[in-house]
Scaffold this motif. Sequence first.
Motif, mmCIF file in Angstrom:
data_model
loop_
_atom_site.group_PDB
_atom_site.id
_atom_site.type_symbol
_atom_site.label_atom_id
_atom_site.label_comp_id
_atom_site.label_asym_id
_atom_site.label_seq_id
_atom_site.Cartn_x
_atom_site.Cartn_y
_atom_site.Cartn_z
ATOM 1 N N ARG A 1 0.846 -1.183 0.000
ATOM 2 C CA ARG A 1 0.000 0.000 0.000
ATOM 3 C C ARG A 1 0.897 1.253 0.000
ATOM 4 N N PRO A 2 0.286 2.448 -0.156
ATOM 5 C CA PRO A 2 1.102 3.676 -0.142
ATOM 6 C C PRO A 2 1.954 3.831 1.120
ATOM 7 N N ASP A 3 1.547 3.251 2.233
ATOM 8 C CA ASP A 3 2.340 3.331 3.467
ATOM 9 C C ASP A 3 3.712 2.688 3.315
ATOM 10 N N HIS A 4 3.859 1.794 2.311
ATOM 11 C CA HIS A 4 5.133 1.100 2.134
ATOM 12 C C HIS A 4 6.107 1.871 1.242
ATOM 13 N N VAL A 5 5.686 2.995 0.685
ATOM 14 C CA VAL A 5 6.544 3.756 -0.229
ATOM 15 C C VAL A 5 7.861 4.112 0.471
ATOM 16 N N GLY A 6 8.962 3.871 -0.238
ATOM 17 C CA GLY A 6 10.294 4.160 0.303
ATOM 18 C C GLY A 6 10.952 2.956 0.939
ATOM 19 N N GLN A 7 10.180 1.912 1.242
ATOM 20 C CA GLN A 7 10.761 0.719 1.863
ATOM 21 C C GLN A 7 11.377 -0.189 0.795
ATOM 22 N N ARG A 8 12.476 -0.830 1.164
ATOM 23 C CA ARG A 8 13.126 -1.801 0.280
ATOM 24 C C ARG A 8 12.685 -3.193 0.728
ATOM 25 N N LEU A 9 11.971 -3.915 -0.170
ATOM 26 C CA LEU A 9 11.335 -5.167 0.217
ATOM 27 C C LEU A 9 11.615 -6.269 -0.805
ATOM 28 N N THR A 10 11.424 -7.494 -0.351
ATOM 29 C CA THR A 10 11.522 -8.669 -1.208
ATOM 30 C C THR A 10 10.132 -9.259 -1.397
ATOM 31 N N VAL A 11 9.750 -9.520 -2.656
ATOM 32 C CA VAL A 11 8.475 -10.184 -2.954
ATOM 33 C C VAL A 11 8.765 -11.403 -3.822
ATOM 34 N N ALA A 12 7.834 -12.343 -3.819
ATOM 35 C CA ALA A 12 7.984 -13.541 -4.639
ATOM 36 C C ALA A 12 6.608 -14.025 -5.069
ATOM 37 N N GLY A 13 6.552 -14.633 -6.243
ATOM 38 C CA GLY A 13 5.274 -15.149 -6.722
ATOM 39 C C GLY A 13 5.372 -15.586 -8.166
ATOM 40 N N TRP A 14 4.213 -15.613 -8.835
ATOM 41 C CA TRP A 14 4.123 -16.060 -10.226
ATOM 42 C C TRP A 14 3.943 -14.860 -11.159
ATOM 43 N N VAL A 15 4.561 -14.907 -12.312
ATOM 44 C CA VAL A 15 4.370 -13.863 -13.317
ATOM 45 C C VAL A 15 2.973 -14.011 -13.906
ATOM 46 N N ASP A 16 2.151 -12.980 -13.730
ATOM 47 C CA ASP A 16 0.789 -13.019 -14.258
ATOM 48 C C ASP A 16 0.737 -12.440 -15.667
ATOM 49 N N THR A 17 1.364 -11.314 -15.856
ATOM 50 C CA THR A 17 1.478 -10.711 -17.196
ATOM 51 C C THR A 17 2.822 -9.999 -17.298
ATOM 52 N N ARG A 18 3.258 -9.787 -18.538
ATOM 53 C CA ARG A 18 4.531 -9.092 -18.797
ATOM 54 C C ARG A 18 4.338 -8.174 -19.987
ATOM 55 N N ARG A 19 4.832 -6.907 -19.865
ATOM 56 C CA ARG A 19 4.650 -5.915 -20.929
ATOM 57 C C ARG A 19 5.962 -5.163 -21.139
ATOM 58 N N ASP A 20 6.395 -5.077 -22.394
ATOM 59 C CA ASP A 20 7.609 -4.319 -22.740
ATOM 60 C C ASP A 20 7.219 -2.900 -23.137
ATOM 61 N N HIS A 21 7.942 -1.890 -22.581
ATOM 62 C CA HIS A 21 7.659 -0.488 -22.911
ATOM 63 C C HIS A 21 8.985 0.238 -23.156
ATOM 64 N N GLY A 22 9.682 -0.149 -24.195
ATOM 65 C CA GLY A 22 10.885 0.560 -24.623
ATOM 66 C C GLY A 22 11.852 0.911 -23.523
ATOM 67 N N GLY A 23 12.650 -0.021 -23.144
ATOM 68 C CA GLY A 23 13.642 0.218 -22.105
ATOM 69 C C GLY A 23 13.189 -0.230 -20.727
ATOM 70 N N LEU A 24 11.908 -0.390 -20.532
ATOM 71 C CA LEU A 24 11.361 -0.870 -19.254
ATOM 72 C C LEU A 24 10.447 -2.074 -19.503
ATOM 73 N N VAL A 25 10.452 -2.978 -18.558
ATOM 74 C CA VAL A 25 9.556 -4.144 -18.604
ATOM 75 C C VAL A 25 8.665 -4.082 -17.367
#
Length: 567
Positions: free
Chosen positions: A12-36
């Motif tokens: 949530r927005p309360d987590h902004v600025g925190q460095r965290l580790t997440v894990a899970g399954w790739v649901d979708t992937r989108r390429d946007h010129g230099g960023l994925v």
Amino acid sequence: MSWRDIQCGELRPDHVGQRLTVAGWVDTRRDHGGLVFVDLRDHTGKIQLVLKESEDAHELRNEFVVQAVGAVAARARDAVNPNLATGEVEIQVESLQILSRSTPLPFQVGDDTVEETTRLRYRWLDMRGERMQRNLRMSHAAVSGIRRTMDDLGFVDIWTPAMTRGTPEGARDFLVPVRLQPGKFFALAQSPQLFKQLCMIGGLDRYYQIATCWRDEDLRADRQFEFRQLDLEMAFVEREDVLDVMEAAVVGAFEAVGKTAPTRPFPHISYDEAMSKYGSDKPDLRFAMEIQDATEATRGSEFGVFANAPCVRYLVVPKTFSRAEHERLVALVKEWGAKGLALLSQVAKFLSEAELDAFGVPEGSSALCVADTEETAAHVLGLLRLHLARELDLVPDTDVFHWVVDFPLFKHDEETGAWTFMHHPFTAPTAGSEVWEPGAPQDVRGQHYDLVWNGWELGSGSIRIHDVEVQERVFKTMGMTDEEAKSKFGFLLDALAMGAPPHGGFAMGIERFVAQLAGEPDIRQIVAFPKVSSGSDPLTGAPTRMPDGVLAESGIRALPQEDPSKA
């Protein structure tokens, strides 16, 4: 090593600025010129990952399992996704590790349009979807709520054997061969019925378990070969004590899953009233449209179909039917066993004014009549009532729990001509009716009760027989000799003769209950690995044939099977 600091759907927005580790399954992937951009999914939801172009980022495909480390950032105002709980934030990925790759998928996770057998063949994929995640976790929460309720009420969780001696419970047993005693078999317990009664005789006055049971019956929407039930038994109780506990367990489950619990006490309806008004011993009481009786009103009618029938029953339906619609319904009820279905408006010319007034059909409605035996009229009109209520959208979005009580103790088996049990042979007769002629038990009522929710029977229970003489009388009524009763139930008769307290209990189907709780049309949607209607398991390919040598160890030989293609 910690695989993740937080789950995907919790950011949530309360987590902004925190460095965290997440894990899970790739649901979708989108390429946007230099960023994925990757939507990463676990059972709590999705979070957007933002990755710089890299070999790993371009390699990602749907259902790869990944771990990402990065800082939580607020999304740009025009990039906020209001459809996601995490739609205001994203993770700027610093490092990404592919933990597991996926081959091309037979279907996309969460696609409920896929044919069910395919979903079951790849059930591990189906379980990743929101529907199965919700249902299986709801099942856990409901059972946890039931357990808390039973613990609070002083019940003791006692495990009982699955392999036992076969007893008449109304269905075929699954049999287990015994290698140490070739040619002999255990039966998988259809319920822990006799064991829980023995617990009462053994002084364990409040027993329960979430018991796994097995019944060799045709599979359907509310039935699997193996299932769980809340199984309970109580000593020194009367019917209302048992019903009170069951209602508390239902309310506990509702509260555990965050749903508004039904109001207690649940209303009661007698078996006779259920059959006469609704044509079913598990009526759906969310709507009215009760079956009505015109037998006496038409006894002297000039319309012979009504005058000469054993009984005349009818439904008043808030609709006028065309001839074509009526003919369609006639064809339907004939499939259910009726000779026909009279539309009152079409036979009105054969009836007197007084007879028509007796039907009391308001303007804009129709009376659909069945003239037949009482049993056939009840059965057919009960099915027609449900059919028309669904077709005409008469069923409100509400929940109605009720008890059906005062069942007959015995029923007549038309095939054999013998008397058999209505519930099971251990149900006690009502007080004062413990003595009857074994050949004429039709008027004896039992202390049997069923719990019904929106037309689904959730389970049954009864006050049990605790007098050995009454138990022997039940067996004799069913046609058992003394020798046969002793051979099959000697241990129970011995126990009842050694100080058995009055006791009663109940068994509620967990899968049926959770399916209703989840709003699912059948129990396969809340079972992790169900069987299909043929009785097979698309995932494992079971059942399979066993080698002759394995069968021989248990004294079994398989008969040759006819090739279906040559039949």
